[in-house]
Write an enzyme that holds these catalytic residues in place. Structure first.
Site, mmCIF file in Angstrom:
data_model
loop_
_atom_site.group_PDB
_atom_site.id
_atom_site.type_symbol
_atom_site.label_atom_id
_atom_site.label_comp_id
_atom_site.label_asym_id
_atom_site.label_seq_id
_atom_site.Cartn_x
_atom_site.Cartn_y
_atom_site.Cartn_z
ATOM 1 N N HIS A 162 -3.657 -5.095 2.178
ATOM 2 C CA HIS A 162 -3.414 -4.378 3.316
ATOM 3 C C HIS A 162 -2.775 -5.101 4.155
ATOM 4 O O HIS A 162 -3.121 -6.186 4.462
ATOM 5 C CB HIS A 162 -4.727 -4.044 3.655
ATOM 6 C CG HIS A 162 -4.883 -2.446 4.535
ATOM 7 N ND1 HIS A 162 -5.593 -2.474 5.814
ATOM 8 C CD2 HIS A 162 -4.480 -1.470 3.918
ATOM 9 C CE1 HIS A 162 -5.734 -1.266 5.964
ATOM 10 N NE2 HIS A 162 -4.801 -0.597 4.987
ATOM 11 N N ARG A 174 -13.097 5.914 -1.962
ATOM 12 C CA ARG A 174 -11.870 5.411 -1.451
ATOM 13 C C ARG A 174 -12.207 3.911 -1.775
ATOM 14 O O ARG A 174 -13.206 3.283 -1.669
ATOM 15 C CB ARG A 174 -11.695 5.575 -0.026
ATOM 16 C CG ARG A 174 -10.476 5.080 0.626
ATOM 17 C CD ARG A 174 -10.365 5.511 2.236
ATOM 18 N NE ARG A 174 -8.917 5.163 2.737
ATOM 19 C CZ ARG A 174 -8.004 5.807 2.762
ATOM 20 N NH1 ARG A 174 -7.810 6.928 2.222
ATOM 21 N NH2 ARG A 174 -6.864 4.957 3.102
ATOM 22 N N CYS A 224 0.781 -1.131 -0.096
ATOM 23 C CA CYS A 224 0.162 0.118 0.027
ATOM 24 C C CYS A 224 1.011 1.339 -0.278
ATOM 25 O O CYS A 224 1.327 1.626 -0.910
ATOM 26 C CB CYS A 224 -0.883 -0.081 1.261
ATOM 27 S SG CYS A 224 -2.366 0.852 0.697
HETATM 28 N N1 GLN Z 1 -2.069 6.885 1.748
HETATM 29 C C1 GLN Z 1 -2.122 5.836 0.735
HETATM 30 C C2 GLN Z 1 -3.427 6.095 0.019
HETATM 31 O O1 GLN Z 1 -4.341 6.203 0.587
HETATM 32 C C3 GLN Z 1 -1.995 4.505 1.390
HETATM 33 C C4 GLN Z 1 -2.776 3.868 2.358
HETATM 34 C C5 GLN Z 1 -2.467 2.668 2.841
HETATM 35 O O2 GLN Z 1 -1.285 2.549 2.999
HETATM 36 N N2 GLN Z 1 -3.573 2.055 3.246
HETATM 37 O O3 GLN Z 1 -3.644 5.651 -1.183
#
Ligand code: GLN
Length: 242
Positions: free
Chosen positions: A195, A129, A94
């Site tokens: 994740h 998201r 991620c």
């Molecule tokens: N900040 C990054 C995004 O939202 C990574 C998020 C994460 O590591 N879960 O894309």
């Protein structure tokens, strides 16, 4: 690999361990121990230099601000790039995945340089998201079972010509570009949007990292019934949403 031990480096647990990412370190260590290998685990905080002599580097996910700080420090440090130049293996999750690319958009809305270890570029998605269970077919070259995991990210990631998709999604978003790809890899560097402790659901990816580090084609089999039960449960969750 050094004579006696496999050196597993966990990069920046103080910044990039928001989602139980230590699980990946534990799974790699456990799978190595099950094969009789000694593991030298090296946790590298963000105020320390990244050693260049590791065999496997693990880098996790994080919120947007810690991601910016981690990328700044890793680029300045240069140790991870030197390790990869020496043939090290990297598995990233991620935020860590985004940092390994050419650039990403940080918490201040600016394009920020990454390490350029993967030919990918991340931008901030304009849609909702990406959150939820994912099921994806792994790149056929990797000869691994389906990838199962949970994604939670706003960024979306475009692959350049020298990055191969790690997988192709059946359920979920993955890279989020609408092309069905999930994650990316090249020779020894891997990135995924799955994740946190993704290797707990996909232990054969941990075995792949070990095989690359040891330069062997196969490892002695281990009892995977526990993992298989977990995988079956999570694949059902991904394919039969409530
Ligand atoms: N900040 C990054 C995004 O939202 C990574 C998020 C994460 O590591 N879960 O894309």
């Amino acid at each position: 690999m050094s004579d006696s031990s496999l050196r597993v480096v966990w990069v920046y647990p103080d910044l990039l361990s928001t989602y139980g990412d230590q699980g990946n370190v534990l799974v790699v260590g456990r799978r190595a121990h099950q094969r009789g290998l000694n593991v030298d685990r090296i946790d590298v905080r963000s105020d320390q230099p990244v050693p260049t002599s590791g065999d496997i580097y693990l880098i996790g996910g994080g919120e947007d601000r810690p991601q910016r700080l981690a990328a700044e420090r890793l680029v300045r440090d240069g140790g991870l790039q030197r390790a990869v130049d020496n043939g090290a293996i990297v598995f990233s999750v991620c935020a860590g995945y985004q940092i390994l690319g050419h650039e990403f958009v940080n918490d201040q809305g600016e394009r920020q340089p990454g390490l350029g270890l993967l030919d990918v570029t991340s931008v901030r998605g304009t849609g909702v998201r990406c959150v939820g269970d994912v099921l994806a077919d792994m790149d056929e070259h990797l000869r691994l079972p389906q990838l199962t995991g949970f994604e939670n990210h706003q960024g979306i990631t475009h692959l350049g010509p020298t990055a191969r998709p790690l997988a192709r999604v059946r359920f979920g978003n993955g890279n989020g570009t609408g092309d069905g790809t999930e994650g990316a890899w090249n020779d020894t560097v891997f990135g995924t949007y799955m994740h946190g402790p993704v290797l707990a659901r996909n232990p054969l990816i941990a075995d792949l990292l070990l095989k690359l580090a040891l330069d062997v084609n196969a490892l002695p089999p281990v009892d995977d019934r526990w993992y298989e039960a977990l995988r079956a449960e999570r694949i059902a969750a991904a394919t039969q949403p409530a």
